[in-house]
Design an enzyme around this catalytic site. Structure first.
Site, PDB file in Angstrom:
ATOM      1  N   THR A  10       2.550  -2.855 -22.981  1.00  0.00           N
ATOM      2  CA  THR A  10       1.581  -2.763 -23.197  1.00  0.00           C
ATOM      3  C   THR A  10       1.218  -2.017 -21.989  1.00  0.00           C
ATOM      4  O   THR A  10       2.004  -1.851 -20.941  1.00  0.00           O
ATOM      5  CB  THR A  10       0.838  -4.159 -23.066  1.00  0.00           C
ATOM      6  OG1 THR A  10       1.184  -4.734 -21.627  1.00  0.00           O
ATOM      7  CG2 THR A  10       1.473  -4.831 -24.484  1.00  0.00           C
ATOM      8  N   HIS A  11      -0.135  -1.295 -21.699  1.00  0.00           N
ATOM      9  CA  HIS A  11       0.038  -0.393 -20.691  1.00  0.00           C
ATOM     10  C   HIS A  11       1.080   0.554 -19.776  1.00  0.00           C
ATOM     11  O   HIS A  11       1.205   0.929 -18.786  1.00  0.00           O
ATOM     12  CB  HIS A  11      -0.776  -1.263 -19.796  1.00  0.00           C
ATOM     13  CG  HIS A  11      -1.936  -2.213 -20.088  1.00  0.00           C
ATOM     14  ND1 HIS A  11      -3.038  -2.311 -20.207  1.00  0.00           N
ATOM     15  CD2 HIS A  11      -1.375  -3.385 -20.307  1.00  0.00           C
ATOM     16  CE1 HIS A  11      -3.873  -3.384 -20.071  1.00  0.00           C
ATOM     17  NE2 HIS A  11      -3.257  -4.386 -20.172  1.00  0.00           N
ATOM     18  N   LYS A  35      17.431  22.086 -22.350  1.00  0.00           N
ATOM     19  CA  LYS A  35      16.055  21.341 -22.600  1.00  0.00           C
ATOM     20  C   LYS A  35      16.998  21.249 -24.217  1.00  0.00           C
ATOM     21  O   LYS A  35      17.835  22.331 -25.007  1.00  0.00           O
ATOM     22  CB  LYS A  35      15.772  21.962 -22.483  1.00  0.00           C
ATOM     23  CG  LYS A  35      14.529  22.556 -21.561  1.00  0.00           C
ATOM     24  CD  LYS A  35      14.727  21.251 -20.673  1.00  0.00           C
ATOM     25  CE  LYS A  35      12.347  20.743 -21.500  1.00  0.00           C
ATOM     26  NZ  LYS A  35      11.956  21.251 -20.834  1.00  0.00           N
ATOM     27  N   GLU A  66       6.072  17.098 -31.100  1.00  0.00           N
ATOM     28  CA  GLU A  66       4.256  16.957 -30.368  1.00  0.00           C
ATOM     29  C   GLU A  66       3.470  17.893 -30.899  1.00  0.00           C
ATOM     30  O   GLU A  66       2.481  17.964 -31.041  1.00  0.00           O
ATOM     31  CB  GLU A  66       4.982  18.578 -29.150  1.00  0.00           C
ATOM     32  CG  GLU A  66       6.181  17.414 -28.046  1.00  0.00           C
ATOM     33  CD  GLU A  66       6.478  18.369 -27.061  1.00  0.00           C
ATOM     34  OE1 GLU A  66       6.854  18.059 -25.776  1.00  0.00           O
ATOM     35  OE2 GLU A  66       6.764  19.872 -27.210  1.00  0.00           O
TER      36      GLU A  66
END
Ligand code: ARG
Length: 458
Positions: free
Chosen positions: A155-156, A283, A290
């Site tokens: 959470t958060h 990468k 996305e």
């Protein structure tokens, strides 16, 4: 070439024509326009506007036009006609001559376009239901594969309590179940036939509209001609279904982007849904996820655009309504593409159960467990909460987890703590304690999986 022109002395100028024409996008309704026209020819025969022979000739010509039109979209789109209705009528007249000019009797492009667009919407929405269910299937499979894998729950974006990875999977299955249900509700409401409503006042020919509706696979005919040609609720509803579901997919994407990050290392996405960097050879980017997250924006955009277009439009048809198509033509295929892509990501994902377990063990995610332990020892929860808070602070100072504190250190803060606390602080115990319906214990998640499987078997 246009369907009108009798009362005009000059034609439209080029810029206006380009501005006004919808064929460059409504060519996608060619199949629905022809199918609707075939049904309308039957209705005209029924009211003796067409003889049986004329009707047959028209229907045959429409069938051959249908065959020619399939896979011919680009050509149709650039053929210069005003809209798909003008195109189909012109092609029909090329085939059967003057007889083709009779087909528009008693019909308007207003009831025609409303019918075509509902047919397209129904068909596309049904494909999306299938796609959503298939994504659910992939999530359930992943839940079974990673059934016992432990994941930190957040959470958060702070580690909160450990959960099962399978519980995370099933959370998205729940969301998609609501998406399917919403979409089915929208399909049920849109499945009414406007054909035979004329331009706005109803048709002047006594056609059997219920029969017409049935022929086109609709559940019933619309009840009010003014509403029938003006109603685009179905477009709004589908865009709203799309927006809510894309919101779910964007959250799935975001969770997975985070889990896939170098910092978490919880999952690894498969090569087939990732791409590399032109500069940095190391990468492997989560582009598919996305893009799902990114495309959510344009679907929301289509939804709000449609709401604004319809706001305060007077009855009945207004040309503003031609703006209904491009948003839906973009949003629904975008939605389907995102569902398929999410499914590919889920199917190929590798879960690093060691990393997820290690992360779940850190972050003092068993603090609630300790508070519950104190409750069992007779400490009121609020007080226990405070005690555990103090213990967490001590653990942080020493760079330790709660279970790594010695018993005398624990007793110093709360003498009621005993050695029986340690098994309670183990992660398996935290998970096992969530036995109530909908919790993350193994039996509850097993039950959730079984219930879902049973629901598709039914
Ligand atoms: N192209 C129009 C649309 O998509 C068809 C209806 C046109 N009707 C009219 N009366 N101009 O909305």
């Amino acid at each position: 070439m246009a369907l009108w022109g009798g009362r005009f002395s000059t034609g439209p100028d080029q810029a206006f024509k380009q501005f006004n024409d919808s064929l460059p996008f409504d060519y996608q309704l060619v199949e629905q326009d022809i199918v609707g026209s075939i049904a309308w020819a039957g209705a005209l025969e029924q009211v003796a506007v067409l003889t049986r022979e004329e009707c047959k000739q028209l229907v045959d010509a429409l069938h051959s036009l249908l065959d020619e039109s399939q896979a011919n979209g680009v050509e149709i789109a650039s053929s210069g006609y005003e809209d798909i209705h003008s195109y189909v009528e012109a092609k029909l007249i090329e085939k059967v001559g003057d007889l083709g000019k009779k087909l528009h009797t008693g019909r308007s492009r207003n009831d025609q376009v409303a019918t075509d667009f509902r047919l397209w919407s129904r068909q596309t929405a049904q494909q999306i239901v299938v796609a959503l269910k298939s994504l659910q299937g992939a999530l359930v499979q992943l839940a079974e594969r990673e059934f016992e894998t432990i994941l930190p729950g957040y959470t958060h974006l702070q580690r909160a309590q450990p959960v099962l990875f399978s519980h995370w999977c099933m959370a998205y299955v729940e969301m998609l179940t609501r998406d399917v249900s919403r979409l089915n509700g929208a399909i049920e409401r849109l499945n009414e036939c406007p054909l035979g409503s004329g331009a706005l006042a109803g048709t002047a020919y006594p056609v059997d509209r219920e029969r017409l509706a049935e022929q086109l696979g609709f559940d019933r005919a619309t009840r009010n001609s003014l509403d029938a040609v003006s109603d685009r609720d179905f477009v709004v509803e589908l865009l709203s279904c799309a927006s809510i579901s894309m919101m779910h997919l964007s959250r799935l994407a975001e969770d997975m982007i985070f889990y896939n990050s170098g910092e978490s290392g919880f999952i690894e996405l498969a090569d087939n849904v990732t791409s590399g960097s032109s500069l940095m050879p190391q990468k492997k980017n989560p582009d598919a996820l996305e893009l799902i997250r990114g495309k959510t924006g344009r679907v929301f955009g289509a939804f709000s655009a449609m709401m604004m277009t319809l706001k305060a439009l007077p009855l009945a048809y207004n040309k503003d309504m031609q703006e209904d198509k491009e948003g839906l033509f973009d949003a629904l295929p975008t939605w389907i593409a995102c569902i398929h892509m999410a499914e590919s990501c889920i199917k190929g994902v590798k879960v690093n159960a060691e990393r997820t377990l290690k992360a779940a063990q850190g972050g003092h995610a068993n603090a609630t467990e300790l508070a519950d332990y104190l409750v069992a020892k007779g400490v009121p929860f609020r007080e226990g909460h405070h005690i555990v808070g103090q213990l967490v602070q001590i653990a942080i100072e020493q760079g330790k987890n709660l279970e790594e504190l010695a018993l005398d250190e624990l007793k110093l803060v709360c003498p009621k703590i005993d050695s029986d606390v340690y098994p309670r602080l183990e992660i398996a115990a935290c998970i096992a304690a969530r036995q109530a319906l909908g919790g993350t214990s193994l039996p509850q998640v097993r039950e959730a999986i079984n219930t879902f499987k049973q629901s598709i078997a039914d």
